[in-house]
Design a protein around this motif. Sequence first.
Motif, PDB file in Angstrom:
ATOM      1  N   LEU A 179     -40.086  29.367  39.763  1.00 44.88           N
ATOM      2  CA  LEU A 179     -40.249  28.150  40.560  1.00 44.88           C
ATOM      3  C   LEU A 179     -41.146  28.451  41.749  1.00 44.88           C
ATOM      4  O   LEU A 179     -40.980  29.475  42.417  1.00 44.88           O
ATOM      5  CB  LEU A 179     -38.898  27.646  41.073  1.00 44.88           C
ATOM      6  CG  LEU A 179     -37.883  27.202  40.036  1.00 44.88           C
ATOM      7  CD1 LEU A 179     -36.541  26.906  40.692  1.00 44.88           C
ATOM      8  CD2 LEU A 179     -38.383  25.991  39.275  1.00 44.88           C
ATOM      9  N   ALA A 180     -42.093  27.563  42.019  1.00 47.53           N
ATOM     10  CA  ALA A 180     -42.950  27.688  43.204  1.00 47.53           C
ATOM     11  C   ALA A 180     -42.280  26.931  44.344  1.00 47.53           C
ATOM     12  O   ALA A 180     -41.748  25.841  44.148  1.00 47.53           O
ATOM     13  CB  ALA A 180     -44.328  27.113  42.925  1.00 47.53           C
ATOM     14  N   LEU A 181     -42.316  27.513  45.532  1.00 52.68           N
ATOM     15  CA  LEU A 181     -41.705  26.897  46.700  1.00 52.68           C
ATOM     16  C   LEU A 181     -42.762  26.493  47.712  1.00 52.68           C
ATOM     17  O   LEU A 181     -43.697  27.252  47.965  1.00 52.68           O
ATOM     18  CB  LEU A 181     -40.736  27.868  47.382  1.00 52.68           C
ATOM     19  CG  LEU A 181     -39.580  28.392  46.547  1.00 52.68           C
ATOM     20  CD1 LEU A 181     -38.749  29.373  47.366  1.00 52.68           C
ATOM     21  CD2 LEU A 181     -38.718  27.261  46.030  1.00 52.68           C
ATOM     22  N   LEU A 182     -42.580  25.331  48.286  1.00 45.53           N
ATOM     23  CA  LEU A 182     -43.362  24.875  49.420  1.00 45.53           C
ATOM     24  C   LEU A 182     -42.421  24.892  50.611  1.00 45.53           C
ATOM     25  O   LEU A 182     -41.414  24.172  50.623  1.00 45.53           O
ATOM     26  CB  LEU A 182     -43.898  23.464  49.188  1.00 45.53           C
ATOM     27  CG  LEU A 182     -44.417  22.721  50.423  1.00 45.53           C
ATOM     28  CD1 LEU A 182     -45.616  23.454  51.021  1.00 45.53           C
ATOM     29  CD2 LEU A 182     -44.769  21.293  50.084  1.00 45.53           C
ATOM     30  N   ARG A 183     -42.711  25.740  51.588  1.00 41.68           N
ATOM     31  CA  ARG A 183     -41.876  25.805  52.796  1.00 41.68           C
ATOM     32  C   ARG A 183     -42.495  24.898  53.847  1.00 41.68           C
ATOM     33  O   ARG A 183     -43.683  24.978  54.114  1.00 41.68           O
ATOM     34  CB  ARG A 183     -41.792  27.239  53.289  1.00 41.68           C
ATOM     35  CG  ARG A 183     -41.012  28.106  52.345  1.00 41.68           C
ATOM     36  CD  ARG A 183     -40.696  29.471  52.916  1.00 41.68           C
ATOM     37  NE  ARG A 183     -39.848  30.189  51.990  1.00 41.68           N
ATOM     38  CZ  ARG A 183     -40.240  31.251  51.306  1.00 41.68           C
ATOM     39  NH1 ARG A 183     -41.441  31.744  51.466  1.00 41.68           N
ATOM     40  NH2 ARG A 183     -39.411  31.835  50.468  1.00 41.68           N
ATOM     41  N   THR A 217     -49.768  28.274  44.965  1.00 42.08           N
ATOM     42  CA  THR A 217     -49.368  29.249  45.981  1.00 42.08           C
ATOM     43  C   THR A 217     -50.552  29.653  46.854  1.00 42.08           C
ATOM     44  O   THR A 217     -50.434  29.723  48.083  1.00 42.08           O
ATOM     45  CB  THR A 217     -48.741  30.485  45.310  1.00 42.08           C
ATOM     46  OG1 THR A 217     -47.587  30.058  44.571  1.00 42.08           O
ATOM     47  CG2 THR A 217     -48.327  31.526  46.325  1.00 42.08           C
ATOM     48  N   ALA A 218     -51.698  29.896  46.238  1.00 41.47           N
ATOM     49  CA  ALA A 218     -52.888  30.291  47.004  1.00 41.47           C
ATOM     50  C   ALA A 218     -53.336  29.166  47.939  1.00 41.47           C
ATOM     51  O   ALA A 218     -53.710  29.421  49.090  1.00 41.47           O
ATOM     52  CB  ALA A 218     -54.017  30.669  46.055  1.00 41.47           C
ATOM     53  N   ALA A 219     -53.287  27.931  47.473  1.00 35.89           N
ATOM     54  CA  ALA A 219     -53.694  26.796  48.311  1.00 35.89           C
ATOM     55  C   ALA A 219     -52.739  26.622  49.491  1.00 35.89           C
ATOM     56  O   ALA A 219     -53.173  26.408  50.625  1.00 35.89           O
ATOM     57  CB  ALA A 219     -53.743  25.514  47.473  1.00 35.89           C
ATOM     58  N   ILE A 220     -51.442  26.739  49.254  1.00 35.55           N
ATOM     59  CA  ILE A 220     -50.449  26.601  50.330  1.00 35.55           C
ATOM     60  C   ILE A 220     -50.601  27.738  51.335  1.00 35.55           C
ATOM     61  O   ILE A 220     -50.573  27.516  52.547  1.00 35.55           O
ATOM     62  CB  ILE A 220     -49.018  26.570  49.763  1.00 35.55           C
ATOM     63  CG1 ILE A 220     -48.827  25.388  48.824  1.00 35.55           C
ATOM     64  CG2 ILE A 220     -47.990  26.550  50.890  1.00 35.55           C
ATOM     65  CD1 ILE A 220     -49.143  24.043  49.383  1.00 35.55           C
ATOM     66  N   ASP A 221     -50.774  28.956  50.845  1.00 35.52           N
ATOM     67  CA  ASP A 221     -50.926  30.098  51.751  1.00 35.52           C
ATOM     68  C   ASP A 221     -52.184  29.975  52.603  1.00 35.52           C
ATOM     69  O   ASP A 221     -52.174  30.335  53.781  1.00 35.52           O
ATOM     70  CB  ASP A 221     -50.932  31.415  50.964  1.00 35.52           C
ATOM     71  CG  ASP A 221     -49.556  31.751  50.405  1.00 35.52           C
ATOM     72  OD1 ASP A 221     -48.555  31.160  50.879  1.00 35.52           O
ATOM     73  OD2 ASP A 221     -49.487  32.595  49.499  1.00 35.52           O
ATOM     74  N   ALA A 222     -53.261  29.460  52.025  1.00 34.30           N
ATOM     75  CA  ALA A 222     -54.488  29.267  52.803  1.00 34.30           C
ATOM     76  C   ALA A 222     -54.266  28.231  53.906  1.00 34.30           C
ATOM     77  O   ALA A 222     -54.728  28.405  55.033  1.00 34.30           O
ATOM     78  CB  ALA A 222     -55.637  28.836  51.890  1.00 34.30           C
ATOM     79  N   LEU A 223     -53.554  27.167  53.596  1.00 41.24           N
ATOM     80  CA  LEU A 223     -53.266  26.140  54.608  1.00 41.24           C
ATOM     81  C   LEU A 223     -52.399  26.694  55.734  1.00 41.24           C
ATOM     82  O   LEU A 223     -52.695  26.502  56.912  1.00 41.24           O
ATOM     83  CB  LEU A 223     -52.523  24.959  53.980  1.00 41.24           C
ATOM     84  CG  LEU A 223     -53.307  23.950  53.185  1.00 41.24           C
ATOM     85  CD1 LEU A 223     -52.375  22.862  52.686  1.00 41.24           C
ATOM     86  CD2 LEU A 223     -54.431  23.363  53.985  1.00 41.24           C
ATOM     87  N   SER A 224     -51.315  27.357  55.368  1.00 46.12           N
ATOM     88  CA  SER A 224     -50.353  27.789  56.379  1.00 46.12           C
ATOM     89  C   SER A 224     -50.857  28.938  57.234  1.00 46.12           C
ATOM     90  O   SER A 224     -50.409  29.113  58.364  1.00 46.12           O
ATOM     91  CB  SER A 224     -49.018  28.167  55.721  1.00 46.12           C
ATOM     92  OG  SER A 224     -49.201  29.250  54.838  1.00 46.12           O
ATOM     93  N   SER A 225     -51.812  29.711  56.720  1.00 45.08           N
ATOM     94  CA  SER A 225     -52.329  30.834  57.499  1.00 45.08           C
ATOM     95  C   SER A 225     -53.442  30.417  58.447  1.00 45.08           C
ATOM     96  O   SER A 225     -53.829  31.184  59.319  1.00 45.08           O
ATOM     97  CB  SER A 225     -52.846  31.922  56.561  1.00 45.08           C
ATOM     98  OG  SER A 225     -54.024  31.479  55.907  1.00 45.08           O
TER      99      SER A 225
END
Length: 177
Positions: A125-129, A153-161
């Motif tokens: 499961l992929a999680l969006l925190r 996951t890569a798109a979310i990590d790029a946004l959050s970082s």
Amino acid sequence: MMNRPLFALIFALIAILALAAMWWGWRARARRDAGVVGAPSAPSGERLAHFPMVTYVSTTPVGEPLVRVSAPGLRYRGRAEVSVFQGGITIEVTGEAPVHIPLAQVRGSGSAGVRVGKAVERDGLALLRWEADGRELESSFRFDHATEQREFTAAIDALSSGEPPTDFTHTTQEDAR
């Protein structure tokens, strides 16, 4: 000895009481979580990734994978369309109002094997925190293909970082095969 009509009446009363308790509990949860909302409008900026056929599983508080959050638009498990924009994320669960999560509320991504409503293989499961109403939350998704989950996951990590987005492609169901 108990006769059949009496037994049926007792069983029906127990069933009615159980259903009433479940209904009451769900309404109390919905009232408690009514403040968990995203932005009133869609995120701004370029669409970095698009996932038209994802299974939305549930939203839970961080650290409590078996406690469902009954947030408007994210109450029920179902097929969903998820779009990642430079300004945030939009989740559209079939039959529910779209949920727009602005970039300021995005906290990152993760993976899990168990969430309320679903148990799959490790990291399936992929999680969006994200954060809303002063609460840290995790929305979980089941992707049909591992490539889609990695792209999400890569798109979310790029946004959050706060890093500039890398070369994400606009995913369609056919591209993931």
